[in-house]
Design an enzyme around this catalytic site. Structure first.
Site, mmCIF file in Angstrom:
data_model
loop_
_atom_site.group_PDB
_atom_site.id
_atom_site.type_symbol
_atom_site.label_atom_id
_atom_site.label_comp_id
_atom_site.label_asym_id
_atom_site.label_seq_id
_atom_site.Cartn_x
_atom_site.Cartn_y
_atom_site.Cartn_z
ATOM 1 N N THR A 153 86.992 65.242 48.115
ATOM 2 C CA THR A 153 86.216 64.622 49.181
ATOM 3 C C THR A 153 85.686 65.698 50.114
ATOM 4 O O THR A 153 86.395 66.660 50.424
ATOM 5 C CB THR A 153 87.055 63.603 49.975
ATOM 6 O OG1 THR A 153 86.264 63.122 51.082
ATOM 7 C CG2 THR A 153 88.340 64.210 50.511
ATOM 8 N N SER A 184 84.530 64.721 53.088
ATOM 9 C CA SER A 184 84.616 64.115 54.419
ATOM 10 C C SER A 184 85.316 65.015 55.442
ATOM 11 O O SER A 184 84.848 65.112 56.584
ATOM 12 C CB SER A 184 85.313 62.757 54.340
ATOM 13 O OG SER A 184 84.497 61.833 53.649
ATOM 14 N N THR A 203 87.819 54.716 51.189
ATOM 15 C CA THR A 203 86.985 54.847 50.004
ATOM 16 C C THR A 203 87.652 54.162 48.816
ATOM 17 O O THR A 203 88.666 53.457 48.983
ATOM 18 C CB THR A 203 86.665 56.339 49.727
ATOM 19 O OG1 THR A 203 85.678 56.405 48.697
ATOM 20 C CG2 THR A 203 87.895 57.143 49.333
ATOM 21 N N LYS A 215 88.217 49.481 49.888
ATOM 22 C CA LYS A 215 87.294 48.980 50.906
ATOM 23 C C LYS A 215 87.371 47.466 51.107
ATOM 24 O O LYS A 215 87.182 46.979 52.228
ATOM 25 C CB LYS A 215 85.858 49.383 50.560
ATOM 26 C CG LYS A 215 85.612 50.878 50.684
ATOM 27 C CD LYS A 215 84.161 51.234 50.432
ATOM 28 C CE LYS A 215 83.950 52.727 50.597
ATOM 29 N NZ LYS A 215 82.528 53.110 50.451
ATOM 30 N N ASN A 224 84.716 50.417 55.587
ATOM 31 C CA ASN A 224 84.860 51.836 55.251
ATOM 32 C C ASN A 224 85.262 52.679 56.463
ATOM 33 O O ASN A 224 85.551 53.861 56.303
ATOM 34 C CB ASN A 224 83.567 52.388 54.633
ATOM 35 C CG ASN A 224 82.531 52.757 55.678
ATOM 36 O OD1 ASN A 224 82.269 51.984 56.597
ATOM 37 N ND2 ASN A 224 81.933 53.922 55.534
ATOM 38 N N ALA A 256 79.861 46.979 41.285
ATOM 39 C CA ALA A 256 80.048 45.714 41.997
ATOM 40 C C ALA A 256 81.200 45.782 42.989
ATOM 41 O O ALA A 256 81.755 44.751 43.373
ATOM 42 C CB ALA A 256 80.287 44.578 40.990
ATOM 43 N N GLY A 257 81.575 46.995 43.419
ATOM 44 C CA GLY A 257 82.685 47.153 44.358
ATOM 45 C C GLY A 257 82.251 47.069 45.804
ATOM 46 O O GLY A 257 81.195 46.511 46.131
ATOM 47 N N GLY A 258 83.070 47.650 46.690
ATOM 48 C CA GLY A 258 82.826 47.550 48.116
ATOM 49 C C GLY A 258 81.505 48.153 48.547
ATOM 50 O O GLY A 258 80.774 47.561 49.348
ATOM 51 N N GLY A 309 73.941 61.136 47.081
ATOM 52 C CA GLY A 309 75.192 60.717 47.697
ATOM 53 C C GLY A 309 75.607 61.549 48.884
ATOM 54 O O GLY A 309 76.263 61.051 49.801
#
Length: 269
Positions: free
Chosen positions: A14, A16, A60, A64, A85, A123-125, A233
């Protein structure tokens, strides 16, 4: 010192911490941001730990949606989506937000997207955040491709409730679709070839929510090879991170998301 974190599983990498710790330094905030690997079975234990020990945290894959049912309050788009999130700790009360939605909506709007047909992979969060942004930008038709078609149908049910036509499909290359916007809301393309190229569906714009430290994903590479405009992204990661920092710290003008993204791309943070 304030302590912030990102949680996920397996959370192999990550960026972040690079982003948030740079912002803290720039604003001269006595705070630190760390990655924490939290398995689904331990999520409830983590929430109680966070209530006592963290000033806030990001969420993440794969937490979520699940986290929304474990915290004290969910507000704004996060409430409508059932996907969180960003969480802020207000005197022991955990409040959930969705800055993915804000980042995606802003980026698409700035690229001129105004409601053309869209194909979402996943199809997730984060796919829910994409869907809400598409709704608010005037999209009238959405296709959802997912390895588990039933999960795609669940997302389509939500999208249909907004009076938007939605069709769920399994992941396949030759589907005969023509859309304006192709969106990747999965980790696909980081370590393997993305199953669909922009030209396969006639896309004029690509949004790839996956990112690859030190390189490009295969979907982003395909977009560059085919001269299709794209949002990668890293841009979305930075945009949503800055919005999270504003929730945690209050309003600030600088650094901007462009400042941070530039330094991240140059390897300076």
């Amino acid at each position: 010192m304030q302590v912030y974190a990102v949680i996920g599983y397996p959370l192999n990498y990550t960026l972040s911490p690079n982003i948030h710790n740079y912002v803290f330094r720039a604003l001269r905030i006595d705070a630190v941001y760390v990655p924490l690997r939290v398995s689904p079975g331990r999520l409830g234990h983590f929430v109680e730990f966070a209530r006592d020990s963290l000033s806030g945290f990001n969420v993440t894959i794969p937490h979520k949606v699940a986290i929304a049912n474990l915290i004290d309050e969910v507000v704004g788009p996060a409430k409508e989506l059932g996907s969180v999130n960003t969480v802020v700790n207000r005197d022991g009360e955990l409040i959930g937000y969705n800055t993915d939605y804000l980042a995606i909506k802003q980026a698409l709007s700035e690229r001129g997207y105004s409601g053309g047909d869209a194909l979402i992979i996943g199809a997730g969060g984060v796919a829910r955040a994409v869907a809400l942004a598409l709704r608010d930008l005037g999209c009238g038709r959405v296709y959802v491709m997912n390895r588990t078609v039933e999960h795609g149908r669940e997302l389509c049910s939500l999208i249909n409730s907004w009076k938007i036509d939605c069709t769920a499909l399994g992941i396949q290359r030759d589907v005969g679709l023509k859309v304006q916007l192709l969106i990747n809301a999965t980790p696909l393309g980081v370590g393997e070839e993305f199953p669909i190229r922009p030209r396969d569906v006639g896309a004029g714009l690509v949004l790839d929510l996956a990112y690859k430290p030190g390189g490009v994903t295969s979907l982003t590479r395909h977009a560059m090879e085919e001269s299709v405009p794209f949002i990668d992204g890293l841009e979305i990661l930075v945009r949503q991170a800055i919005e999270a920092d504003r929730i945690w710290l209050g309003p600030f003008e600088s650094p901007t998301w462009r400042d941070v993204l530039g330094k991240l791309r140059e390897g300076l943070i």
